[in-house]
Design a protein around this motif. Structure first.
Motif: not given
Length: 207
Positions: A19-23, A26-33, A54-61
């Motif tokens: 949720c934009g935590r690196r942009e 930052a640093p928590y994003g604008n979502g549930y975190v 430490r969420g990264n958009s597009g990630n899989t396991v």
């Protein structure tokens, strides 16, 4: 509350966590975190916590496995929250089937990562189900996602983790609303959708 004074809470996952935590957010994003952090602080100002997103958009396991050492283990959190699996399923339905992660690979990879986290850091785990904001349980992507969510629930029991039944929360909300009320694409929540996720997290940690 499960969290204790001085503890470090690290949340890792895909775009729902990012949720934009690196942009710009930052640093928590604008979502549930961010919502979870804010409401936990508001309810328990005496409990001083450190939060890491430490969420990264597009990630899989598979992506988590590549960055697990640096992003999950190195910070040595007291609590590690993992929400993963949405892209593992979605890629089979969005025109990129080669990037989908089969269920058996998903389970074995996630199990190995969780085992390492517990053994190497001593952290407690929080596992959140993948979901699709889709009321028709026979719809192919929803039916597939439900199998991955069941696997996460099984891992939560195996590791004595706090289990966040994300899909169940959206299902309950859709008894009187539409999918579009929570997300434009059935995956990425709007603010109300993120509030639903944060609320179920809050209920779990307030035990």
């Amino acid at each position: 509350m499960l969290f204790k004074d001085g503890q470090h809470i690290l949340l890792i996952g895909d775009s729902i966590t990012d949720c934009g935590r690196r942009e710009e957010n930052a640093p928590y994003g604008n979502g549930y975190v961010s919502l979870l952090r804010a409401f936990t602080t508001a309810r328990h100002p005496e409990v001083r916590l450190t939060w890491t997103n430490r969420g990264n958009s597009g990630n899989t396991v598979r992506h988590l496995a590549q960055r697990w050492d640096t992003d999950a283990l190195a910070p040595r959190p007291d609590w590690l929250s993992v929400m993963i699996g949405i892209n593992d399923v979605w890629r089979a339905f969005d025109g990129h089937p080669q990037n989908a992660v089969p269920l058996d690979e998903f389970v074995e990879t996630l199990r190995g990562l969780l085992r390492r986290a517990v053994e190497e850091t001593g952290c407690r785990l929080i596992l959140a189900d993948p979901y699709v904001i889709e009321p028709d349980r026979e719809e192919p992507q929803r039916a597939t996602s439900d199998r991955y969510a069941a696997a996460v629930a099984g891992l939560a029991e195996e590791f004595d983790a706090v289990h966040i039944a994300t899909q169940r929360v959206f299902d309950h909300a859709m008894r009187c609303t539409r999918s579009e009320d929570w997300s434009h694409d059935r995956i990425h929540p709007n603010l109300a959708g993120h509030a639903l996720i944060a609320d179920v997290f809050l209920s779990a940690i307030e035990l």
